[in-house]
Design an enzyme around this catalytic site. Structure first.
Site, short mmCIF file in Angstrom:
data_model
loop_
_atom_site.label_atom_id
_atom_site.label_comp_id
_atom_site.label_asym_id
_atom_site.label_seq_id
_atom_site.Cartn_x
_atom_site.Cartn_y
_atom_site.Cartn_z
N LYS A 1 0.82 -1.22 0.00
CA LYS A 1 0.00 0.00 0.00
C LYS A 1 0.85 1.26 0.00
O LYS A 1 0.46 2.27 -0.58
CB LYS A 1 -0.93 0.01 1.21
CG LYS A 1 -1.99 -1.06 1.13
CD LYS A 1 -2.94 -1.02 2.32
CE LYS A 1 -3.89 -2.19 2.23
NZ LYS A 1 -4.87 -2.23 3.30
N GLU B 1 -3.37 6.76 8.64
CA GLU B 1 -4.27 7.58 7.83
C GLU B 1 -5.37 8.13 8.72
O GLU B 1 -5.74 7.49 9.71
CB GLU B 1 -4.96 6.74 6.73
CG GLU B 1 -4.14 6.57 5.48
CD GLU B 1 -4.86 5.73 4.43
OE1 GLU B 1 -6.02 5.34 4.63
OE2 GLU B 1 -4.22 5.47 3.39
N HIS C 1 -15.01 -7.38 5.80
CA HIS C 1 -14.14 -7.24 4.63
C HIS C 1 -14.40 -8.29 3.55
O HIS C 1 -13.62 -8.42 2.62
CB HIS C 1 -12.67 -7.22 5.03
CG HIS C 1 -12.38 -6.13 6.02
ND1 HIS C 1 -12.42 -4.80 5.67
CD2 HIS C 1 -12.12 -6.16 7.34
CE1 HIS C 1 -12.18 -4.06 6.74
NE2 HIS C 1 -11.99 -4.86 7.77
N ARG D 1 -5.67 -7.87 -10.46
CA ARG D 1 -6.24 -9.13 -10.95
C ARG D 1 -7.64 -8.86 -11.52
O ARG D 1 -8.17 -7.76 -11.39
CB ARG D 1 -6.40 -10.09 -9.76
CG ARG D 1 -7.33 -9.51 -8.70
CD ARG D 1 -7.71 -10.48 -7.61
NE ARG D 1 -8.73 -9.91 -6.75
CZ ARG D 1 -8.51 -9.13 -5.71
NH1 ARG D 1 -7.27 -8.80 -5.38
NH2 ARG D 1 -9.52 -8.65 -4.99
C1 MV4 Z 1 -10.10 3.00 5.31
C2 MV4 Z 1 -11.35 3.23 5.93
C3 MV4 Z 1 -11.56 4.45 6.51
N1 MV4 Z 1 -10.58 5.39 6.51
N2 MV4 Z 1 -9.17 3.97 5.31
C4 MV4 Z 1 -10.70 -1.66 4.59
C5 MV4 Z 1 -9.93 -2.63 3.77
C6 MV4 Z 1 -8.96 -1.85 2.98
N3 MV4 Z 1 -9.11 -2.12 1.59
C7 MV4 Z 1 -9.21 -0.42 3.31
N4 MV4 Z 1 -10.29 -0.36 4.23
C8 MV4 Z 1 -10.71 0.81 4.77
N5 MV4 Z 1 -9.81 1.84 4.74
C9 MV4 Z 1 -9.41 5.13 5.91
N6 MV4 Z 1 -8.45 6.07 5.95
C10 MV4 Z 1 -12.29 2.21 5.92
C11 MV4 Z 1 -11.97 1.00 5.36
C12 MV4 Z 1 -13.00 0.00 5.43
C13 MV4 Z 1 -13.55 -0.53 4.29
C14 MV4 Z 1 -13.13 -0.13 3.02
C15 MV4 Z 1 -13.67 -0.69 1.91
C16 MV4 Z 1 -14.67 -1.65 2.04
C17 MV4 Z 1 -15.10 -2.04 3.26
C18 MV4 Z 1 -14.55 -1.50 4.40
C19 MV4 Z 1 -15.01 -1.92 5.64
C20 MV4 Z 1 -14.45 -1.38 6.77
C21 MV4 Z 1 -13.44 -0.44 6.66
#
Ligand code: MV4
Length: 504
Positions: free
Chosen positions: A125, A209, A244, A301
């Site tokens: 990331k 973040e 997730h 992917r």
């Molecule tokens: C975040 C967020 C809130 N704020 N970043 C979860 C998995 C990863 N792909 C990134 N994720 C998140 N990053 C910041 N700065 C909330 C999530 C997140 C989330 C993101 C996408 C789909 C589902 C989620 C479920 C919980 C938290």
């Protein structure tokens, strides 16, 4: 839109390094292109549909995936034995493994996917964000590098402003992610995040973040060729997820304006350009309450939910992947693409929603898929088959299409009602709950949808079969009394009535 270009000169036989629905999905497109297919399978998958569908099949070892589907050398050896020139890795397994991509290239084979370099940069990331930063892509405020010293990290967290999120650089699927509400909790959460990341990924690097508390998860599908052409195929809304794991995806998103869609699309194309991306990829964003979007990461992917994009654009993404891998230029431009209609996907898992979504394995005693206008089912099973314990518990993807969201939704509810699965518990009834919930139908939802609204009690009331069940019980009791002294007769209602009659 899609030109029926001549079949590739470079690829006449392709090996699919995957199983289940995605292996079949890929083979179908290869077949339409006149390309021969090779399946690989573990000992647990001897009679699987992907093995029967392929022109040839090679056993690559015992059931556990670390002895079969995850062993790169065995996949490459199977290419050598069969003469396949290319490998499609599907999703999961080796699909985002940069070392495997390098191994494939070194063996003189074609991997249907981006370069090992693109996979490596996007696989972390922090390096992904560093690449995107050069193109001024909007990102959530935070640290640009891994934080190591706790005091220094806490200082940075205060600058960013609480609540913050600590994320693992090597992370995925939310592993190693910790929300920190206030400064006093920082040290403890950071130590936990580092040790979680170390044990899960062998890499304890974490960064900070600002926490976006109620985001929507929106991703953009991109395609790039080997000549610097990159286009996007609009967005997929993936906010309905549970721990997730995505449950429902749709395209387009009901909250994006044409202006935001265009801006996100441009950013996604730039992220892809930052690593000279080739093939199909997905750029993930979160969208906050003000409809401001921020780049999170890129998946290198073909994604599980790619069919919703195919239905609204008319593009066969697997064919495009194979054409790009064989060195063809993209046959269309951004201006050729437009959104037509609306598509929704429900993932059907062998999990029990009434019991904390515990995986439920067993035999598909009844398995009848919905049919008709606007319904697509991508699955890898037939009635009578067993769901193996070794792999992902997804049974099928139920995808519906309509001229607009309302029609796609109605079709989905109808298709769920037609779907008959007995012998194992599935998430179908849960899907019905989602499709009929006011927050979902109105489009007013975020990533907290499941946690906020779903309780197991919702299932029985969403089911609506109580009257039917009561009638069946009454009939059975009546018959048992009536024939209490008589010998059992052939054709009497058996005790399996419940399994056969319960519908969603
Ligand atoms: C975040 C967020 C809130 N704020 N970043 C979860 C998995 C990863 N792909 C990134 N994720 C998140 N990053 C910041 N700065 C909330 C999530 C997140 C989330 C993101 C996408 C789909 C589902 C989620 C479920 C919980 C938290």
């Amino acid at each position: 839109m899609q030109t029926d270009s001549k079949s590739s000169t470079l690829i006449s036989k392709i090996l699919i390094a995957n199983r289940g629905e995605i292996a079949l999905r890929i083979m179908r497109s290869a077949k339409e292109m006149g390309i021969k297919t090779v399946a690989v399978f573990s000992e647990a998958d001897r009679s699987a549909l992907h093995v029967r569908y392929a022109d040839e099949a090679v056993c690559i070892g015992p059931a556990p995936s670390n002895q079969s589907y995850l062993v790169g050398e065995k996949i490459i050896a199977a290419c050598k034995t069969t003469g396949a020139q290319a490998i499609h890795p599907g999703y999961g397994f080796l699909s985002e493994n940069a070392s495997f991509a390098q191994l494939v290239a070194d063996a003189g084979l074609i991997l249907v996917g981006p370069s090992p370099h693109a996979m490596e940069v996007m696989g972390n990331k922090l390096s992904a964000k560093a690449a995107a930063l050069r193109y001024n892509i909007p990102m959530v405020p935070g640290t640009e590098e891994a934080v190591e010293d706790i005091e220094e990290a806490k200082h940075r967290a205060v600058e960013v402003g609480f609540p913050i999120l600590i994320k693992a650089a090597a992370g995925g699927g939310g592993k190693g992610m910790r929300i920190v509400e206030k400064a006093e909790d920082f040290e403890e959460q950071m130590q936990l995040a580092v040790s979680e990341a170390t044990s899960a990924f062998g890499d304890g690097s974490v960064f900070i973040e600002r926490y976006v508390s109620s985001p929507r998860h929106i991703e953009i599908q991109v395609l790039g060729d080997n000549y610097g052409n990159v286009i996007h195929l609009f967005e997929r809304e993936c906010s309905v997820q549970r721990r997730h794991q995505k449950v429902v995806e749709e395209a387009p998103s009901s909250v994006l304006t044409p202006e935001i869609r265009e801006a996100m699309g441009k950013c996604a194309v730039d992220v892809a350009r930052s690593v000279s991306y080739s093939g199909a990829g997905t750029v993930e964003f979160i969208l906050d309450e003000n409809l401001d979007f921020f780049f999170l990461e890129m998946n290198t992917r073909l994604q599980v939910e790619h069919p919703v994009t195919e239905l609204i654009t008319g593009v066969d993404l697997v064919k495009e992947q194979i054409r790009i891998a064989s060195g063809e230029k993209l046959s269309f431009t951004q201006d050729d693409l437009k959104i037509s209609g609306h598509a929704i996907e429900l993932r059907v898992y062998a999990e029990d929603p009434a019991n904390n979504f515990l995986p439920d394995i067993g035999t598909l005693l009844t398995y009848k898929t919905p049919k008709g206008n606007g319904v697509r089912v991508d699955d890898g099973f037939e009635q009578g088959m067993e769901i193996p314990i070794y792999y992902d518990p997804m049974i099928a993807k139920l995808i519906t299409y309509g001229k607009d969201r309302a029609e796609a939704l109605k079709r989905m509810v109808r298709a769920i009602a037609e779907y008959e699965i007995t012998g194992i518990e599935t998430t179908l009834a849960f899907g019905k709950f989602v499709m009929q919930h006011e927050a979902f139908t109105s489009g007013n939802f975020d990533t907290h949808f499941v946690g906020k609204y779903f309780k197991p009690e919702n299932l029985s009331s969403a089911n609506g079969d109580e009257a039917l069940i009561a009638a069946i019980i009454a009939t059975k009791l009546f018959q048992e009394e009536k024939y209490a002294d008589a010998p059992p007769f052939i054709g009497a209602p058996s005790s399996s009535w419940r399994k056969n009659r319960l519908k969603y």
